[in-house]
Design an enzyme around this catalytic site. Structure first.
Site, PDB file in Angstrom:
ATOM      1  N   ALA A 251     -31.112   7.058   4.637  1.00 52.61           N
ATOM      2  CA  ALA A 251     -31.060   8.491   4.928  1.00 52.61           C
ATOM      3  C   ALA A 251     -29.685   9.017   4.548  1.00 52.61           C
ATOM      4  O   ALA A 251     -28.820   8.255   4.114  1.00 52.61           O
ATOM      5  CB  ALA A 251     -31.333   8.724   6.418  1.00 52.61           C
ATOM      6  N   LYS A 252     -29.505  10.307   4.753  1.00 49.57           N
ATOM      7  CA  LYS A 252     -28.240  10.957   4.351  1.00 49.57           C
ATOM      8  C   LYS A 252     -27.008  10.236   4.858  1.00 49.57           C
ATOM      9  O   LYS A 252     -26.017  10.102   4.148  1.00 49.57           O
ATOM     10  CB  LYS A 252     -28.226  12.405   4.877  1.00 49.57           C
TER      11      LYS A 252
END
Ligand code: GLU
Length: 319
Positions: A251-252
């Site tokens: 994820a980010k």
């Protein structure tokens, strides 16, 4: 075709234009392509653009650009789910007549408050069945809630599904207890993922589905929809996801692993393919300039059965 010959593989690439491709989903798409192409099968491209507010303008073009960069091609498509809404609606109506589905006015909060049953993995709470048998049609549901209802597929008590996955192995689900009645049509009057994906895969003659193993519980739901449509389910291949060093899905917070960003940083398709090969059990004799160069070294049996840990850009790079 003789009665005993195996039908040719028809796989698919089914990206959602909700954002750009990152290493995790690029690897799954690459493996789906390799699986189909390694048996001289065909590839269908479908854009899963039903996810209303999550669809980003320009994302489809960006994904297709990334596919081309990696050398992923296809034989049919792109098909777009937006063009098939009438077909999905006809299926919903047939299921309504057959009492396979029912309208549901519960909000997420209602479900969280009412559901106490444990649930599997990252899946939300199991729907407690509040609206089952409650309304004969959408209008009577709407008369109570003031809004169009969602529609859920009724999973009869005792429903068991066994998925014989070619990569993940066998998974047994008590679908009613572990997953519950699931949404096939959303409140915003749009077909939900489960219905659209099965109708599309049947329509396109897809007999092989390779994707991330976060969708394994969905395969159990989809098996029920194949039955309801008198069709046979495809061969399932669910691959472990790419995760960060914390074990969580990429994820980010793990940094920008979008192909776009890597490209801007000066990494080449060869670098990305090298990394994908290294984490997929693919032995490369010479650097790969496109997906087709991975075919010779690709073996389904060598795909790691454990999640791939992304450890940053240092592990990436062939040139
Ligand atoms: N559209 C989904 C994705 O991009 C894939 C769904 C599927 O393969 O069934 O993750």
């Amino acid at each position: 075709m003789s009665p005993h010959s195996v039908p040719p593989v028809r796989g698919r690439l089914a990206p959602s234009p909700t954002g750009v491709l990152h290493l995790g989903n690029a690897r799954s798409f690459l493996l789906a392509w390799l699986e189909a192409r390694s048996s001289e099968g065909q590839v269908v491209l479908r854009i899963e653009d039903l996810d209303g507010p999550r669809i980003r303008s320009g994302a489809e073009e960006a994904i297709l650009e990334d596919f081309a960069w990696l050398g992923l091609d296809w034989d049919e498509g792109p098909f777009r789910q937006r063009d098939r809404i009438a077909e999905y609606r006809a299926v919903l109506e047939a299921w309504h007549r057959a009492a396979w589905v029912y309208p549901c006015i519960c909000t997420r909060r209602d479900i969280e408050a009412a559901a106490s049953a444990p649930h599997r993995g990252e899946e939300g709470p199991v729907y407690p069945g509040t609206c089952r048998g409650r309304f004969p049609d959408a209008a009577s549901a709407q008369a109570v809630s003031g809004k169009p209802p969602a529609w859920r597929f009724h999973v009869p008590s005792g429903t068991q599904v066994s998925i014989d996955d070619r990569i993940a192995g066998q998974s047994d689900f008590r679908v009613d207890e572990e997953l519950g009645d699931f949404v096939v049509w959303k409140k915003d009057d749009e077909a939900a993922y489960q219905l659209a994906v099965v109708v599309d895969d049947i329509r396109s003659g897809i007999n092989q589905v390779l994707r991330g193993d976060d969708l394994l519980p969905s395969a159990a739901r989809q098996e029920l929809l194949y039955k309801a449509l008198h069709a046979s389910a495809p061969e399932w291949l669910h691959v472990p996801l790419v995760v960060g060093t914390d074990g969580k899905r990429l994820a980010k917070r793990h940094g920008d692993t979008s192909l776009r960003h890597l490209r801007n940083e000066g990494y080449t398709a060869r670098d990305v393919l090298h990394w994908c090969a290294a984490v997929s059990g693919i032995v490369l004799d010479t650097p790969a300039n496109g997906a087709a160069d991975l075919l010779a070294g690709y073996r389904r049996a060598l795909i790691p059965r454990a999640p791939v840990v992304w450890q940053g850009l240092d592990g990436l790079g062939a040139s």
